[in-house]
Motif scaffolding. Structure first.
Motif, PDB file in Angstrom:
ATOM      1  N   LYS A  23       0.816  -1.204   0.000  1.00  0.00           N
ATOM      2  CA  LYS A  23       0.000   0.000   0.000  1.00  0.00           C
ATOM      3  C   LYS A  23       0.854   1.261   0.000  1.00  0.00           C
ATOM      4  N   ILE A  46       2.697   8.840  -7.150  1.00  0.00           N
ATOM      5  CA  ILE A  46       1.516   8.281  -7.790  1.00  0.00           C
ATOM      6  C   ILE A  46       1.419   6.779  -7.528  1.00  0.00           C
ATOM      7  N   GLY A  48       2.204   5.406  -4.883  1.00  0.00           N
ATOM      8  CA  GLY A  48       1.892   5.193  -3.481  1.00  0.00           C
ATOM      9  C   GLY A  48       3.053   5.363  -2.536  1.00  0.00           C
ATOM     10  N   ASN A 261      -5.150   6.753   0.522  1.00  0.00           N
ATOM     11  CA  ASN A 261      -4.631   5.642  -0.283  1.00  0.00           C
ATOM     12  C   ASN A 261      -3.951   6.209  -1.520  1.00  0.00           C
ATOM     13  N   ASP A 263      -4.696   6.250  -4.651  1.00  0.00           N
ATOM     14  CA  ASP A 263      -5.582   6.990  -5.553  1.00  0.00           C
ATOM     15  C   ASP A 263      -5.856   8.390  -5.018  1.00  0.00           C
ATOM     16  N   ARG A 264      -6.122   8.480  -3.723  1.00  0.00           N
ATOM     17  CA  ARG A 264      -6.377   9.775  -3.107  1.00  0.00           C
ATOM     18  C   ARG A 264      -5.127  10.655  -3.164  1.00  0.00           C
ATOM     19  N   SER A 266      -2.820  10.567  -5.434  1.00  0.00           N
ATOM     20  CA  SER A 266      -2.697  11.046  -6.807  1.00  0.00           C
ATOM     21  C   SER A 266      -3.644  12.211  -7.066  1.00  0.00           C
ATOM     22  N   GLN A 267      -4.859  12.131  -6.521  1.00  0.00           N
ATOM     23  CA  GLN A 267      -5.835  13.224  -6.682  1.00  0.00           C
ATOM     24  C   GLN A 267      -5.326  14.505  -6.028  1.00  0.00           C
TER      25      GLN A 267
END
Length: 365
Positions: A23, A46, A48, A261, A263-264, A266-267
């Motif tokens: 993760k 990106i 992680g 996480n 994805d978050r 990266s956002q």
């Protein structure tokens, strides 16, 4: 271990070696403020990674805190750790404090290596929610160094909870105890010494005080309170003691990892103007700036050869801006609607300029 300045390192990363099934993972990237290093940081973030930027050496000549004593709460990790490391490399004597002795000892050893004069930091294990620990922290600081120049109230916690949670009030009280009450109490203890040194108080607040969310009500409310206290104390204690706060957004620390996480992450990176998540060192640089006095600022930047045009610079804020740029070596343009005001500022600026550069005065509406 920290990279030595002016030393090149070769790093080879194969695609297969990337921990796709993990993760989060931690990566140290030197020279990551631009170019290839910056690109590596973005890619790893990106994927992680918790990317750690350690370009302390790049700013080691930006300020001189030699002889200054700085106490930073919550300095055994995260933002506080970055603050004491940066101040140490700038010559300050620092106090490292937190609840975990092993973390304090680790940071202390790293700070000792960063200090250009090998100054040993003071290590104090303390829980900021306990009055006796705060008293011990302040008395230990004064006993060791004899004074205090800068107090940084950085210790804090965040709890994700909503009004429907049964433990909401308990969490609310705990957050305020650490984020608000402890800082105020430490300020009270520090005031006699900050009065003597014309010192500075800096508190780590948060963008959460300005942008409400649905779950971190205790955290956001505590930081809003911190902002008000900062403004009120600035009025009460100034000009002898300067009081400021810093409101960071998301900062990549161990404390942040459980809440986001990949994805978050990266956002968040895509939503910021610089397309990167904040680093503890970013906040540390802000603290150093706010802790600096006029002479520090004057000697920390070189604008020789630069041309600066400031509209409305014949008085007020604009006048202050062009005067500072002039002291830093820039050629400046003074502009305003009244010729007498423009010429007055032009003459003052020429005297301030280290190279006696004559500004260009332009009367314009």
């Amino acid at each position: 271990m920290y990279p030595k300045p002016n030393t090149h390192y070769r790093v080879t990363i194969s695609y297969e070696s990337l921990p796709h099934n993990k993760k989060f993972f931690v990566v140290l990237v030197t020279g990551s403020n631009s170019g290839i290093g910056e690109a590596i940081v973005k890619l790893l973030a990106i994927l992680g990674a918790q990317v750690v930027i350690t370009d302390y050496f790049e700013v080691r000549n930006s300020r001189d805190f030699t002889g200054k004593v700085v106490l930073v709460t919550g300095s055994n990790s995260g933002i506080g750790e970055a603050i004491v490391k940066l101040l140490a490399i700038l010559g300050a004597q620092v106090v490292i404090t937190g609840r975990k002795e092993t973390e304090i000892r680790k940071v202390s050893q790293e700070v000792l290596r960063l200090s250009p004069k090998g100054l040993k930091p003071l290590e104090v294990v303390a829980d900021v929610t306990k009055t006796k620990d705060l008293e011990k922290l302040m008395s230990s600081t004064i006993k060791r160094f004899g004074k205090l120049d800068v107090l940084v109230n950085n210790a804090g916690i965040g709890v994700m909870t909503t009004i429907r949670d049964k433990d909401f009030i308990t969490n609310f009280d705990n957050v305020f105890k650490i984020n608000v009450r402890s800082g105020l109490q430490l300020i009270q203890l520090a005031l006699p010494y900050l009065d003597q040194s014309n010192g500075t108080i800096i508190t780590t607040s948060s963008i959460a005080s300005l942008r409400p969310g649905k779950s971190p009500i205790p955290y956001g409310a505590s930081k809003t309170t911190v902002d008000y206290i900062t403004k009120a104390l600035a009025v009460e204690l100034g000009p002898r003691i300067r009081v400021n706060a810093i409101n960071p957004g998301y900062i990549l620390t161990d404390e942040l990892v459980p809440f986001i996480n990949p994805d978050r992450l990266s956002q968040l990176i895509e939503s910021t103007p610089l397309h990167r998540i904040g680093q503890p060192l970013d906040v540390a640089k802000g603290v150093v700036f706010l802790a600096s006095n006029y002479e520090d600022v004057k000697n920390s930047r070189n604008f020789t050869g630069k041309v600066v045009l400031v509209t409305g610079s014949s008085s007020g804020i604009g006048e202050g801006i062009v005067k500072l740029f002039s002291i830093l070596g820039a050629n400046v343009v003074v502009n305003g609607r009244k010729d007498a005001d423009v010429q007055k500022v032009v003459q003052e600026i020429q005297q301030l300029s280290p190279y006696k550069l004559k500004p260009l005065g332009v009367v314009a509406d």
